[in-house]
Design a protein around this motif. Structure first.
Motif, PDB file in Angstrom:
ATOM      1  N   ALA A 279      46.656  26.025  44.502  1.00 40.35           N
ATOM      2  CA  ALA A 279      45.237  25.662  44.368  1.00 40.35           C
ATOM      3  C   ALA A 279      45.044  24.814  43.117  1.00 40.35           C
ATOM      4  O   ALA A 279      45.762  24.931  42.131  1.00 40.35           O
ATOM      5  CB  ALA A 279      44.377  26.923  44.293  1.00 40.35           C
ATOM      6  N   GLU A 280      44.040  23.975  43.178  1.00 37.87           N
ATOM      7  CA  GLU A 280      43.702  23.113  42.060  1.00 37.87           C
ATOM      8  C   GLU A 280      42.311  23.441  41.559  1.00 37.87           C
ATOM      9  O   GLU A 280      41.512  24.065  42.254  1.00 37.87           O
ATOM     10  CB  GLU A 280      43.778  21.636  42.471  1.00 37.87           C
ATOM     11  N   GLY A 281      42.014  23.005  40.345  1.00 33.77           N
ATOM     12  CA  GLY A 281      40.707  23.258  39.766  1.00 33.77           C
ATOM     13  C   GLY A 281      40.785  24.363  38.731  1.00 33.77           C
ATOM     14  O   GLY A 281      41.822  24.626  38.125  1.00 33.77           O
ATOM     15  N   ARG A 282      39.642  25.026  38.536  1.00 32.77           N
ATOM     16  CA  ARG A 282      39.585  26.075  37.520  1.00 32.77           C
ATOM     17  C   ARG A 282      40.286  27.348  37.947  1.00 32.77           C
ATOM     18  O   ARG A 282      40.818  28.061  37.125  1.00 32.77           O
ATOM     19  CB  ARG A 282      38.121  26.389  37.184  1.00 32.77           C
ATOM     20  N   GLY A 283      40.297  27.636  39.212  1.00 29.56           N
ATOM     21  CA  GLY A 283      40.880  28.888  39.675  1.00 29.56           C
ATOM     22  C   GLY A 283      39.813  29.846  40.172  1.00 29.56           C
ATOM     23  O   GLY A 283      38.714  29.446  40.566  1.00 29.56           O
ATOM     24  N   GLN A 284      40.139  31.129  40.149  1.00 35.56           N
ATOM     25  CA  GLN A 284      39.233  32.167  40.669  1.00 35.56           C
ATOM     26  C   GLN A 284      38.404  32.734  39.524  1.00 35.56           C
ATOM     27  O   GLN A 284      38.930  33.079  38.465  1.00 35.56           O
ATOM     28  CB  GLN A 284      40.041  33.284  41.334  1.00 35.56           C
ATOM     29  N   ARG A 285      37.088  32.842  39.765  1.00 38.97           N
ATOM     30  CA  ARG A 285      36.193  33.414  38.765  1.00 38.97           C
ATOM     31  C   ARG A 285      36.211  34.927  38.867  1.00 38.97           C
ATOM     32  O   ARG A 285      36.191  35.494  39.967  1.00 38.97           O
ATOM     33  CB  ARG A 285      34.788  32.875  38.962  1.00 38.97           C
ATOM     34  N   LEU A 286      36.234  35.602  37.717  1.00 31.05           N
ATOM     35  CA  LEU A 286      36.365  37.059  37.724  1.00 31.05           C
ATOM     36  C   LEU A 286      35.084  37.746  38.160  1.00 31.05           C
ATOM     37  O   LEU A 286      35.145  38.777  38.842  1.00 31.05           O
ATOM     38  CB  LEU A 286      36.770  37.546  36.321  1.00 31.05           C
ATOM     39  N   SER A 287      33.917  37.235  37.784  1.00 30.81           N
ATOM     40  CA  SER A 287      32.658  37.911  38.124  1.00 30.81           C
ATOM     41  C   SER A 287      31.547  36.881  38.145  1.00 30.81           C
ATOM     42  O   SER A 287      31.718  35.724  37.735  1.00 30.81           O
ATOM     43  CB  SER A 287      32.339  39.014  37.104  1.00 30.81           C
ATOM     44  N   ALA A 288      30.393  37.327  38.641  1.00 28.65           N
ATOM     45  CA  ALA A 288      29.222  36.463  38.671  1.00 28.65           C
ATOM     46  C   ALA A 288      28.656  36.294  37.267  1.00 28.65           C
ATOM     47  O   ALA A 288      29.088  36.939  36.307  1.00 28.65           O
ATOM     48  CB  ALA A 288      28.168  37.041  39.611  1.00 28.65           C
ATOM     49  N   SER A 289      27.667  35.404  37.149  1.00 25.67           N
ATOM     50  CA  SER A 289      27.076  35.144  35.847  1.00 25.67           C
ATOM     51  C   SER A 289      26.361  36.377  35.317  1.00 25.67           C
ATOM     52  O   SER A 289      25.638  37.063  36.054  1.00 25.67           O
ATOM     53  CB  SER A 289      26.096  33.971  35.948  1.00 25.67           C
ATOM     54  N   ARG A 290      26.593  36.697  34.045  1.00 26.87           N
ATOM     55  CA  ARG A 290      25.981  37.831  33.349  1.00 26.87           C
ATOM     56  C   ARG A 290      26.340  39.171  33.996  1.00 26.87           C
ATOM     57  O   ARG A 290      25.538  40.116  33.955  1.00 26.87           O
ATOM     58  CB  ARG A 290      24.463  37.665  33.265  1.00 26.87           C
ATOM     59  N   ALA A 291      27.494  39.259  34.605  1.00 28.23           N
ATOM     60  CA  ALA A 291      27.957  40.516  35.207  1.00 28.23           C
ATOM     61  C   ALA A 291      29.395  40.754  34.772  1.00 28.23           C
ATOM     62  O   ALA A 291      30.232  39.852  34.847  1.00 28.23           O
ATOM     63  CB  ALA A 291      27.861  40.462  36.727  1.00 28.23           C
ATOM     64  N   ALA A 292      29.665  41.981  34.308  1.00 24.57           N
ATOM     65  CA  ALA A 292      31.019  42.322  33.881  1.00 24.57           C
ATOM     66  C   ALA A 292      31.938  42.442  35.096  1.00 24.57           C
ATOM     67  O   ALA A 292      31.515  42.808  36.197  1.00 24.57           O
ATOM     68  CB  ALA A 292      31.017  43.614  33.079  1.00 24.57           C
ATOM     69  N   SER A 293      33.209  42.120  34.900  1.00 23.48           N
ATOM     70  CA  SER A 293      34.183  42.146  35.988  1.00 23.48           C
ATOM     71  C   SER A 293      35.059  43.392  35.885  1.00 23.48           C
ATOM     72  O   SER A 293      35.041  44.126  34.888  1.00 23.48           O
ATOM     73  CB  SER A 293      35.068  40.893  35.932  1.00 23.48           C
ATOM     74  N   ILE A 294      35.830  43.640  36.946  1.00 21.35           N
ATOM     75  CA  ILE A 294      36.823  44.706  36.929  1.00 21.35           C
ATOM     76  C   ILE A 294      38.079  44.174  36.270  1.00 21.35           C
ATOM     77  O   ILE A 294      38.302  42.963  36.204  1.00 21.35           O
ATOM     78  CB  ILE A 294      37.125  45.199  38.359  1.00 21.35           C
ATOM     79  N   PRO A 295      38.940  45.039  35.744  1.00 20.88           N
ATOM     80  CA  PRO A 295      40.161  44.550  35.098  1.00 20.88           C
ATOM     81  C   PRO A 295      41.032  43.767  36.074  1.00 20.88           C
ATOM     82  O   PRO A 295      41.205  44.140  37.238  1.00 20.88           O
ATOM     83  CB  PRO A 295      40.847  45.829  34.612  1.00 20.88           C
ATOM     84  N   ARG A 296      41.574  42.672  35.593  1.00 21.20           N
ATOM     85  CA  ARG A 296      42.452  41.825  36.384  1.00 21.20           C
ATOM     86  C   ARG A 296      43.790  41.716  35.656  1.00 21.20           C
ATOM     87  O   ARG A 296      43.852  41.413  34.472  1.00 21.20           O
ATOM     88  CB  ARG A 296      41.827  40.445  36.572  1.00 21.20           C
TER      89      ARG A 296
END
Length: 332
Positions: free
Chosen positions: A119-136
């Motif tokens: 894949a090209e570009g930035r990649g996969q975003r961990l979470s939505a805006s202003r929302a905490a993500s799960i550990p990756r």
């Protein structure tokens, strides 16, 4: 038994006593919790470096603001408006035995591009805006992007590679803010240590002398006076002589004043030419009157009237003025 031999009955018997052992520390050695080398190499320089060494820490933060006073958690500071104050956190997961990353609720997000991904570009975003993500989980050579800043994770089992090893101190990204040098404070005079502290009048006089001395030392120096005096009045009188009263000792110059030339005469008005009438021209075929006459049976060149004896020429105003008629061209 030979002479000099010691029998078994004469050997001393010792019992075990734990107090005779060498004292040692019973607490286990402290470990950092990380058995793997973890370093983050920036594509472009972050501050003054490009390699972040997180081997000796179990947690490192990514953010825009500097660390608060008294905080012991390291932080990689990224001075970009698209990076939040506390953007993301990378930590060592002791249970899973791997490094992981968590987005702390940033606005513009944290992006991960796995190593060897097509894949090209930035990649996969961990979470939505202003929302905490799960550990990756972070693997070796994963790309982590914060805004326009991209890091490549280097995770090794034993020794770091040459790419993630800084060649000098300038290549290392500081994890803690450096202590700013404190400027030397100017010496102040205290009343307790002043020689005239007991006498208020003498203390006030000494303070005035000190203030006057400091103000005089900072006052700008006056410009140096000119070495020679220049008599500009004498130079002006010599260059522009006027009368005997204005320039004593200088012969007056007699000048004859000429009267100003008379103004030019005004231009003579020319009489306006007499108006000349245009020669009579027949009406064009496109004229509305011409069209109406043609519809009523009139032919060009003929006179008007039923008997065809009407007037074919236009009326003459001068001829009408000589008559006693009231109307066009009538003289008073």
């Amino acid at each position: 038994m030979e002479e000099g031999e010691i029998g078994e009955a004469r050997l001393p018997v010792y019992e075990y006593d734990p107090s005779l052992e060498f004292p040692r520390d019973s607490t286990p050695p402290k470990t950092t919790g990380s058995a793997r080398v973890a370093r983050f190499v920036a594509r472009t320089r972050v501050g003054h470096g490009r390699i972040a060494l997180v081997d000796e820490h179990d947690e490192v933060q990514f953010g825009r603001d500097a660390l608060p006073q008294g905080t012991t958690t390291p932080r990689i500071r990224i001075k970009t408006l698209e990076v939040s104050k506390h953007h993301a956190t990378v930590y060592w997961d002791a249970e899973g035995q791997h490094w992981a990353i968590v987005d702390m609720g940033s606005m513009h997000g944290t992006f991960i591009l796995p190593a060897g991904s097509a894949a090209e570009g930035r990649g996969q975003r961990l979470s939505a805006s202003r929302a905490a993500s799960i550990p990756r989980k972070i693997s070796h050579l994963d790309s982590i992007r914060f805004s326009t800043i991209e890091f490549v994770a280097h995770i090794h089992d034993d020794l770091p590679c040459a790419e993630c090893s800084p060649q000098s101190l300038k290549d290392e990204i500081p994890l803690f803010p450096s202590a700013k040098p404190v400027a030397d404070a100017p010496p102040t005079t205290s009343l307790r240590t002043h020689p005239y502290a007991r006498d208020p009048k003498k203390a006030l006089s000494a303070l005035k002398r000190e203030m006057l001395h400091s103000s005089q030392s900072t006052r700008p120096s006056a410009p140096a006076p000119a070495t020679a005096y220049v008599d500009r009045s004498a130079m002006r009188r010599a260059n522009f002589p006027a009368s005997a009263a204005d320039a004593p000792g200088v012969a007056p110059i007699r000048t004859t004043l000429m009267p100003p030339p008379p103004p030019p005469p005004p231009p003579i008005p020319q009489p306006a030419p007499d108006p000349v009438s245009q020669p009579p021209t027949p009406l064009a075929s496109t004229n509305i009157g011409h069209k109406l006459l043609m519809k009523q049976g009139w032919q060009p060149g003929t006179s008007l009237g039923l008997d065809l004896n009407g007037r074919a020429e236009p009326l003459d105003g001068q001829e009408l003025a000589t008559t006693h008629r009231r109307g066009l061209g009538m003289t008073k």
